[in-house]
Design an enzyme around this catalytic site. Structure first.
Site, PDB file in Angstrom:
ATOM      1  N   GLY A  90       0.812  -1.208   0.000  1.00 52.00           N
ATOM      2  CA  GLY A  90       0.000   0.000   0.000  1.00 52.00           C
ATOM      3  C   GLY A  90       0.846   1.259   0.000  1.00 52.00           C
ATOM      4  O   GLY A  90       2.081   1.220  -0.050  1.00 52.00           O
ATOM      5  N   PHE A  91       0.172   2.388   0.062  1.00 49.40           N
ATOM      6  CA  PHE A  91       0.833   3.692   0.044  1.00 49.40           C
ATOM      7  C   PHE A  91       1.873   3.814   1.161  1.00 49.40           C
ATOM      8  O   PHE A  91       3.076   3.955   0.908  1.00 49.40           O
ATOM      9  CB  PHE A  91      -0.246   4.783   0.136  1.00 49.40           C
ATOM     10  CG  PHE A  91       0.216   6.117   0.628  1.00 49.40           C
ATOM     11  CD1 PHE A  91       1.355   6.718   0.114  1.00 49.40           C
ATOM     12  CD2 PHE A  91      -0.510   6.794   1.595  1.00 49.40           C
ATOM     13  CE1 PHE A  91       1.780   7.960   0.573  1.00 49.40           C
ATOM     14  CE2 PHE A  91      -0.098   8.039   2.054  1.00 49.40           C
ATOM     15  CZ  PHE A  91       1.053   8.615   1.548  1.00 49.40           C
TER      16      PHE A  91
ATOM     17  N   GLY B 148      -3.687  -2.193  -2.282  1.00 51.07           N
ATOM     18  CA  GLY B 148      -2.255  -2.142  -2.563  1.00 51.07           C
ATOM     19  C   GLY B 148      -1.989  -2.411  -4.034  1.00 51.07           C
ATOM     20  O   GLY B 148      -2.851  -2.912  -4.755  1.00 51.07           O
TER      21      GLY B 148
ATOM     22  N   ASP C   9      -4.479 -12.679   2.680  1.00 55.36           N
ATOM     23  CA  ASP C   9      -5.494 -11.858   3.335  1.00 55.36           C
ATOM     24  C   ASP C   9      -5.433 -12.158   4.831  1.00 55.36           C
ATOM     25  O   ASP C   9      -5.587 -13.317   5.241  1.00 55.36           O
ATOM     26  CB  ASP C   9      -6.880 -12.208   2.766  1.00 55.36           C
ATOM     27  CG  ASP C   9      -7.978 -11.283   3.254  1.00 55.36           C
ATOM     28  OD1 ASP C   9      -7.946 -10.898   4.431  1.00 55.36           O
ATOM     29  OD2 ASP C   9      -8.878 -10.960   2.460  1.00 55.36           O
TER      30      ASP C   9
ATOM     31  N   LEU D 127      -0.489  -3.024   9.029  1.00 47.08           N
ATOM     32  CA  LEU D 127      -1.034  -1.876   8.304  1.00 47.08           C
ATOM     33  C   LEU D 127      -2.213  -2.252   7.416  1.00 47.08           C
ATOM     34  O   LEU D 127      -2.812  -1.381   6.784  1.00 47.08           O
ATOM     35  CB  LEU D 127       0.049  -1.235   7.422  1.00 47.08           C
ATOM     36  CG  LEU D 127       1.028  -0.237   8.051  1.00 47.08           C
ATOM     37  CD1 LEU D 127       1.861  -0.858   9.153  1.00 47.08           C
ATOM     38  CD2 LEU D 127       1.944   0.339   6.967  1.00 47.08           C
TER      39      LEU D 127
ATOM     40  N   LYS E 105       1.911 -13.746  19.320  1.00 48.27           N
ATOM     41  CA  LYS E 105       1.958 -14.526  20.568  1.00 48.27           C
ATOM     42  C   LYS E 105       2.726 -15.830  20.371  1.00 48.27           C
ATOM     43  O   LYS E 105       3.557 -16.212  21.203  1.00 48.27           O
ATOM     44  CB  LYS E 105       0.527 -14.809  21.041  1.00 48.27           C
ATOM     45  CG  LYS E 105       0.442 -15.630  22.317  1.00 48.27           C
ATOM     46  CD  LYS E 105      -1.002 -16.010  22.615  1.00 48.27           C
ATOM     47  CE  LYS E 105      -1.074 -17.015  23.757  1.00 48.27           C
ATOM     48  NZ  LYS E 105      -2.438 -17.566  23.905  1.00 48.27           N
ATOM     49  N   ARG E 106       2.463 -16.522  19.240  1.00 50.46           N
ATOM     50  CA  ARG E 106       3.122 -17.817  18.994  1.00 50.46           C
ATOM     51  C   ARG E 106       4.628 -17.669  18.847  1.00 50.46           C
ATOM     52  O   ARG E 106       5.393 -18.493  19.345  1.00 50.46           O
ATOM     53  CB  ARG E 106       2.544 -18.470  17.722  1.00 50.46           C
ATOM     54  CG  ARG E 106       1.198 -19.113  17.906  1.00 50.46           C
ATOM     55  CD  ARG E 106       0.846 -20.011  16.724  1.00 50.46           C
ATOM     56  NE  ARG E 106       0.802 -19.279  15.455  1.00 50.46           N
ATOM     57  CZ  ARG E 106      -0.262 -18.622  15.008  1.00 50.46           C
ATOM     58  NH1 ARG E 106      -1.366 -18.577  15.737  1.00 50.46           N
ATOM     59  NH2 ARG E 106      -0.231 -18.001  13.853  1.00 50.46           N
TER      60      ARG E 106
ATOM     61  N   TYR F 258     -14.931   1.360   9.493  1.00 45.47           N
ATOM     62  CA  TYR F 258     -13.513   1.693   9.650  1.00 45.47           C
ATOM     63  C   TYR F 258     -13.234   2.208  11.060  1.00 45.47           C
ATOM     64  O   TYR F 258     -12.347   1.696  11.759  1.00 45.47           O
ATOM     65  CB  TYR F 258     -13.120   2.732   8.611  1.00 45.47           C
ATOM     66  CG  TYR F 258     -11.650   3.081   8.611  1.00 45.47           C
ATOM     67  CD1 TYR F 258     -10.696   2.162   8.189  1.00 45.47           C
ATOM     68  CD2 TYR F 258     -11.215   4.342   9.020  1.00 45.47           C
ATOM     69  CE1 TYR F 258      -9.347   2.480   8.184  1.00 45.47           C
ATOM     70  CE2 TYR F 258      -9.868   4.677   9.003  1.00 45.47           C
ATOM     71  CZ  TYR F 258      -8.938   3.741   8.592  1.00 45.47           C
ATOM     72  OH  TYR F 258      -7.599   4.067   8.581  1.00 45.47           O
TER      73      TYR F 258
END
Length: 323
Positions: free
Chosen positions: A16-17, A42, A62, A77, A109-110, A149
């Site tokens: 992405g930006f 993106g 994803d 992000l 966590k893993r 959002y």
């Protein structure tokens, strides 16, 4: 033998930006970078110049689905960030913020990685406190068209702090204010890219409302510097930390500045203000200044020159017309 100073760093939304600029910065700092993106907003063009770098890896994925890799740090992000894009599929936007945060926190966590959340000034909603300090809890509509959002990012912050309290995860949360610069999507509906593209094409400059609403504009290089400083700060600095430029301009002032800097003959036209559009937005960056020694270095005029040059190049190559 592995260089102990060379970290394996995952950047979700890395094509992405902002993510692409962060990829460049971390490679320049000597790290191995895994750029993850599903390419909804993106673009491969943003990172194509990095593909031959042996320390750079591109992964199409994803984050609403789990991921199993080994990393030292995670910058989360991934999420559409402009109203045009995040309102296209609002349910998926919320999933990206919430399910994505759960999956990335689970990964951290893993593998015991430090994890950074790119949150947003939108968590403050249409603020009743000005400028906005991190202590302000916001004034947000939970059922409006922007809520997918705004509330998604607020829930992601909740998850980050609950993982920190419950699992002692090392977290960093930044609240990003309006950011601009090269590689903004030409058709993302954000005010800087809108005005610059319209001015370069000689089209009318579209202002929503009367143009008196204010925004603060941070150049992308300044923001990335803040990201790096926050990620590498002591573990007890969890945030949230506001990252943005406290210089405040009305939307009309920005439009007039863009018209003047491009030499455009575009006229200003006015449309109704969208629902829940904030009337004012300016960060209180006192915490970032004190804890990180950070403040923006690039003034609006200088940043706009670089941004205009980027879009002018896209126009010259015929790319803008394709949107």
């Amino acid at each position: 033998m592995k260089n102990p100073l060379r970290k394996q760093i995952l950047i979700t939304g890395g094509a992405g930006f902002i993510g692409s600029h962060l990829c460049e910065r971390l490679l320049a700092d000597g790290h191995d970078v895994i750029c993850l993106d599903n390419f909804f907003t993106g673009a491969k063009d943003n990172i194509v110049h990095l593909l031959d770098n042996p320390h750079f890896e591109l992964l199409r994925h994803d984050i609403t689905f789990p991921l199993y890799i080994e990393v030292d740090q995670i910058f989360n992000l991934a999420c559409p960030a402009s109203p045009i894009h995040y309102q296209f599929d609002p349910v998926q936007t919320t999933k990206t913020s919430v399910h994505g945060a759960i999956n990335m926190l689970g990964l951290a966590k893993r593998v015991k990685a430090r994890i950074f959340q790119a949150s947003t000034s939108e968590v403050y909603g249409d603020p009743q406190v000005h400028p906005q300090p991190e202590s302000y809890c916001g004034h947000v509509n939970p059922i409006g068209p922007r809520s997918c959002y705004d509330e998604g990012k607020r829930c992601a912050e909740t998850l980050f702090f609950d993982y920190h309290r419950q699992h002692q995860l090392e977290i960093k949360v930044a609240r990003i204010f309006n950011t601009y610069g090269p590689r903004m999507h030409p058709n993302d509906g954000r005010v800087v890219s809108n005005f610059v593209v319209q001015a370069l094409l000689g089209k009318p400059i579209t202002i929503y409302g009367d143009g008196s609403q204010t925004r603060s504009f941070c150049y992308v290089d300044d923001l990335v510097e803040g990201f790096v400083r926050l990620m590498n700060s002591p573990a007890d600095l969890t945030g949230p930390v506001n990252l943005g430029n406290p210089g405040e301009f009305t939307i009309r002032e920005l439009a007039e500045k863009v018209v003047a800097m491009t030499g455009s003959k575009s006229e200003l036209i006015f449309q109704p203000l969208p629902m829940d559009d904030p009337k004012q937005r300016r960060p209180d960056i006192g915490l970032a200044q004190q804890a990180l020694g950070w403040k923006p270095q690039i003034a609006l005029d200088e940043g706009l020159q670089k941004t205009i040059a980027y879009f002018a190049d896209l126009l010259e190559r015929g790319i803008i017309r394709s949107f």
